[in-house]
Design a protein around this motif. Structure first.
Motif, short mmCIF file in Angstrom:
data_model
loop_
_atom_site.label_atom_id
_atom_site.label_comp_id
_atom_site.label_asym_id
_atom_site.label_seq_id
_atom_site.Cartn_x
_atom_site.Cartn_y
_atom_site.Cartn_z
N THR A 5 0.86 -1.29 -0.02
CA THR A 5 0.05 -0.05 0.12
C THR A 5 0.89 1.41 -0.23
N SER A 6 1.83 1.38 0.93
CA SER A 6 2.75 2.35 0.94
C SER A 6 3.31 2.75 -0.27
N THR A 7 3.73 1.51 -0.82
CA THR A 7 4.58 1.70 -2.24
C THR A 7 3.97 2.43 -3.35
N GLU A 8 2.64 2.13 -3.22
CA GLU A 8 1.88 2.62 -4.51
C GLU A 8 1.71 4.28 -4.01
N LEU A 9 1.39 4.45 -2.79
CA LEU A 9 1.25 5.64 -2.29
C LEU A 9 2.11 6.61 -2.82
N ILE A 10 3.61 6.06 -2.55
CA ILE A 10 4.90 6.76 -2.72
C ILE A 10 5.18 7.03 -4.12
N ARG A 11 4.69 6.21 -4.85
CA ARG A 11 4.99 6.00 -6.44
C ARG A 11 3.97 7.21 -6.99
N ALA A 12 2.88 7.48 -6.32
CA ALA A 12 1.73 8.38 -6.81
C ALA A 12 2.20 9.88 -6.41
N GLY A 114 0.66 20.81 2.27
CA GLY A 114 -0.76 21.06 2.63
C GLY A 114 -1.76 19.78 2.50
N GLU A 115 -2.85 20.15 1.79
CA GLU A 115 -4.03 19.17 1.74
C GLU A 115 -3.63 17.76 0.89
N ALA A 116 -2.42 17.87 0.12
CA ALA A 116 -2.14 16.72 -0.66
C ALA A 116 -1.59 15.69 0.22
N ILE A 117 -1.21 15.94 1.57
CA ILE A 117 -0.78 15.03 2.42
C ILE A 117 -1.98 14.61 3.42
N THR A 118 -2.74 13.84 2.77
CA THR A 118 -3.70 13.16 3.52
C THR A 118 -3.13 12.12 4.53
N PRO A 119 -3.87 11.48 5.35
CA PRO A 119 -3.36 10.70 6.44
C PRO A 119 -2.95 9.38 5.76
N PRO A 120 -3.26 8.86 4.73
CA PRO A 120 -2.75 7.58 4.37
C PRO A 120 -1.51 8.08 3.43
N VAL A 121 -1.23 9.04 2.84
CA VAL A 121 -0.11 9.53 2.43
C VAL A 121 0.96 10.00 3.21
N ALA A 122 0.41 10.58 4.59
CA ALA A 122 1.49 10.87 5.66
C ALA A 122 2.02 9.61 6.06
N ALA A 123 0.92 8.55 6.19
CA ALA A 123 1.41 7.19 6.80
C ALA A 123 2.57 6.61 5.91
N TRP A 125 4.81 7.95 3.73
CA TRP A 125 6.13 8.55 3.76
C TRP A 125 6.88 8.52 5.44
N ASP A 126 5.93 8.24 6.23
CA ASP A 126 6.33 7.99 7.78
C ASP A 126 7.09 6.56 7.76
N GLU A 127 6.50 5.77 6.80
CA GLU A 127 7.14 4.40 6.65
C GLU A 127 8.57 4.28 6.15
N VAL A 128 8.37 5.14 4.93
CA VAL A 128 9.89 5.70 4.33
C VAL A 128 10.72 6.19 5.13
N TYR A 129 10.29 7.14 6.05
CA TYR A 129 11.32 7.70 6.92
C TYR A 129 11.99 6.75 7.81
N TRP A 130 10.95 6.14 8.72
CA TRP A 130 11.55 5.20 9.71
C TRP A 130 12.24 3.91 8.99
N LEU A 131 11.80 3.67 7.67
CA LEU A 131 12.90 2.51 7.08
C LEU A 131 14.30 2.90 6.99
N MET A 132 14.19 4.29 6.39
CA MET A 132 15.40 4.84 6.44
C MET A 132 16.26 4.98 7.53
N ALA A 133 15.46 5.69 8.59
CA ALA A 133 16.20 5.82 9.91
C ALA A 133 16.67 4.74 10.61
#
Length: 415
Positions: A5-12, A114-123, A125-133
Motif C-alpha cells: 500500500t505504501s509503495t503505491e502511495l509513494i509512487r503516486a 498542505g492538503e495533498a498530505i492526506t493521512p494515508p499519504v502521511a503514513a 512517507w512516515d514508513e519511508v522515513y523510519w525504514l531509512m532511519a
C-alpha cells in the motif's frame, strides 16, 4: 521493504514531494534550528547551511532513498546509507536524534504540501522515513561496536605533537594521546572529526582524513585554510570557520577534541590493481593508503594520479613522490593548471587530469577524492575504459549533493 500500500502511495506522490523537496528541507532546517538552536551552533556545519549544501544533500538523499523503494536495488541503497552512517558515527549521532528530525521534517512536509498530505499519504512517507532511519541506526550501531565504543561515545582529547606546513595554505597536525599510549588503529582512507570552540561560543565540527599510516601510534591530519571567495559583492564561498581557527590558533602542545576514525573509502581486501586519483586536498586519504602500501611492500600494479593548481599549492608533494618511489610497481601522473617555469615531461603535464596516457589494468579498483566535478569526470573516463562501476569508490569532503542525479552512482566501499 515498504508495504504494498505504501509503495503505491509513494509512487503516486513522489513527483510532488520531489518537486518540493528543496523547499521542504529548507523549511525543515529553519524550524529545527529555531526549536533546537544548539544543533546549528554545536553540531551542523554552519558554512554548509549558509550555502544550502546541507539542504540539497538531505533533499537528494531522501528522494533517492524513496525512489529506490519503488524499484528495489539493495546495492544502491547500501551505497547511499553507508556513507551517511559513517558521517553520523563520526559526529556521535544517537538514535534519539532521529525522533527530533522526524518531528520537524514531517511538519515541513505538511506545511509545504498542505492538503495533498492526506493521512494515508502521511503514513506512507512516515514508513519511508523510519525504514531509512532504522537502517541507519542499525548501521551506526555496528560501526560503534566495531570501533569498540558505546553508541555516540566517540570523542576524546589528544595533544598536538607536531605542526608543519605542507603547502602555503595547508598544515599537518600530528596528534598523540594525552597519556602517551598508542591511539587506536584505523583503516587507510578513513577520517576523524575535529571539534573546536569558536570565539562566539559555538562548537563547530569538521572531518579531516588521516594522512598517517595505520601502524603509527599517532594520528596525522592535514588542514587546508579555506579563505573564502567573493563573487562581486556576494560571498560565493564562505571562509572556513574551523580551518582558519586551526591555522591561527592550534600549535604544538595544544589539546584538541577529536573522534574515533570512521569512513568508507578503504582499500578492498584483495589483491586487485589500484588506481588512486585525487585533486587538491583530496590527496590526504591517498597519502594514508600509499603509506600503508609502502609499509607492506605491496607488489600489485598501482597508478597514482593527482591534479592541482600548481606545484607550489600541492600539499604533500614531496611525500607523494617519495612514497611512489618506494613502490616498484607504482606509476605516478600529475597535472598542474600552472606549471610555472617547469616544462611538461613524462608523468607531469599542464592542464586538467585525464586518462589518455594512463594504463588501466584489468580488474582495477579506483579510489577517488577531490571536488565532485573532478570525480564525476574521472568516473566517466574510467567507465569508458571498462572499469566496472562497482570498482569505483570515492570520498566527498562535505555533504554529498545527491540531487545532481549522478553522485549517488559513485560507489563507496564500506565520509
Amino acid at each position: 521493504m515498504l508495504s504494498a500500500t505504501s509503495t503505491e502511495l509513494i509512487r503516486a506522490t513522489l513527483p510532488a514531494v520531489g518537486a518540493a523537496i528543496d523547499e521542504i528541507t529548507t523549511l525543515f532546517y529553519r524550524n529545527l534550528f529555531t526549536a533546537e538552536p544548539d544543533l546549528e551552533r554545536n553540531l551542523f556545519n554552519r558554512g554548509n547551511q549558509k550555502q544550502g549544501e546541507q539542504q540539497r544533500a538531505l533533499a537528494g538523499a531522501i528522494a533517492a532513498f524513496a525512489a529506490l523503494q519503488l524499484e528495489p536495488d539493495q546495492v544502491r541503497v547500501d551505497r547511499i546509507l553507508s556513507r551517511i552512517a559513517h558521517k553520523h558515527a563520526s559526529l556521535g549521532i544517537e538514535p534519539t536524534q532521529y525522533e527530533v528530525v522526524h518531528t520537524h521534517l514531517f511538519a515541513a512536509i505538511v506545511e509545504v504540501l498542505g492538503e495533498a498530505i492526506t493521512p494515508p499519504v502521511a503514513a506512507a512517507w512516515d514508513e519511508v522515513y523510519w525504514l531509512m532511519a532504522e537502517t541507519l541506526i542499525a548501521m551506526e550501531a555496528g560501526l560503534y561496536q566495531r570501533a569498540g565504543v558505546a553508541v555516540g561515545d566517540v570523542w576524546r582529547d589528544v595533544r598536538v605533537r607536531d605542526r608543519r606546513h605542507e603547502s602555503p595554505d595547508t598544515l599537518s597536525f600530528v596528534l598523540a594521546s594525552l597519556d602517551g599510549s598508542a591511539l587506536p588503529r584505523f583503516t587507510p582512507g578513513q577520517y576523524l572529526s575535529v571539534g573546536v570552540l569558536l570565539a562566539d561560543g559555538a562548537r563547530q565540527i569538521r572531518q579531516y582524513s588521516l594522512s598517517s599510516a595505520p601502524s603509527s601510534s599517532d594520528w596525522r591530519i592535514t588542514v587546508k585554510r579555506i579563505a573564502g571567495q567573493l563573487d562581486g559583492e556576494r560571498v560565493a564561498t564562505p571562509a572556513g570557520e574551523v580551518s582558519n581557527y586551526m591555522h591561527d590558533n592550534v600549535f604544538e602542545g595544544d589539546v584538541l577534541s577529536v573522534t574515533t576514525p570512521f569512513g568508507d573509502l578503504t582499500l578492498q581486501p584483495d589483491n586487485s590493481p589500484i588506481l588512486l586519483a585525487s585533486a587538491g586536498i583530496g590527496c590526504t586519504p591517498m597519502i594514508g593508503m600509499l603509506r600503508h602500501l609502502a609499509e607492506t611492500s605491496d607488489s600489485r600494479p598501482i597508478s597514482v594520479l593527482h591534479a592541482d593548481r600548481s606545484p607550489n599549492s600541492h600539499a604533500h608533494r614531496v611525500e607523494l613522490t617519495q612514497l611512489v618511489e618506494k613502490l616498484p610497481t607504482a606509476v605516478m601522473h600529475r597535472w598542474y593548471e600552472d606549471l610555472g617555469g617547469r616544462v611538461p615531461e613524462s608523468g607531469l603535464q599542464a592542464g586538467r587530469a585525464d586518462l589518455d596516457n594512463v594504463t588501466i589494468t584489468k580488474g582495477t579498483h579506483a579510489y577517488l577524492c577531490g571536488p565532485l566535478p573532478f570525480m564525476l569526470g574521472l568516473r566517466s573516463a574510467l567507465l569508458e575504459k571498462d572499469v566496472a562501476d562497482e570498482n569505483i569508490h570515492f570520498e566527498v569532503f562535505g555533504p554529498d549533493n545527491w540531487t545532481n542525479g549522478k553522485a549517488d552512482e559513485l560507489t563507496p566501499v564500506a565520509g
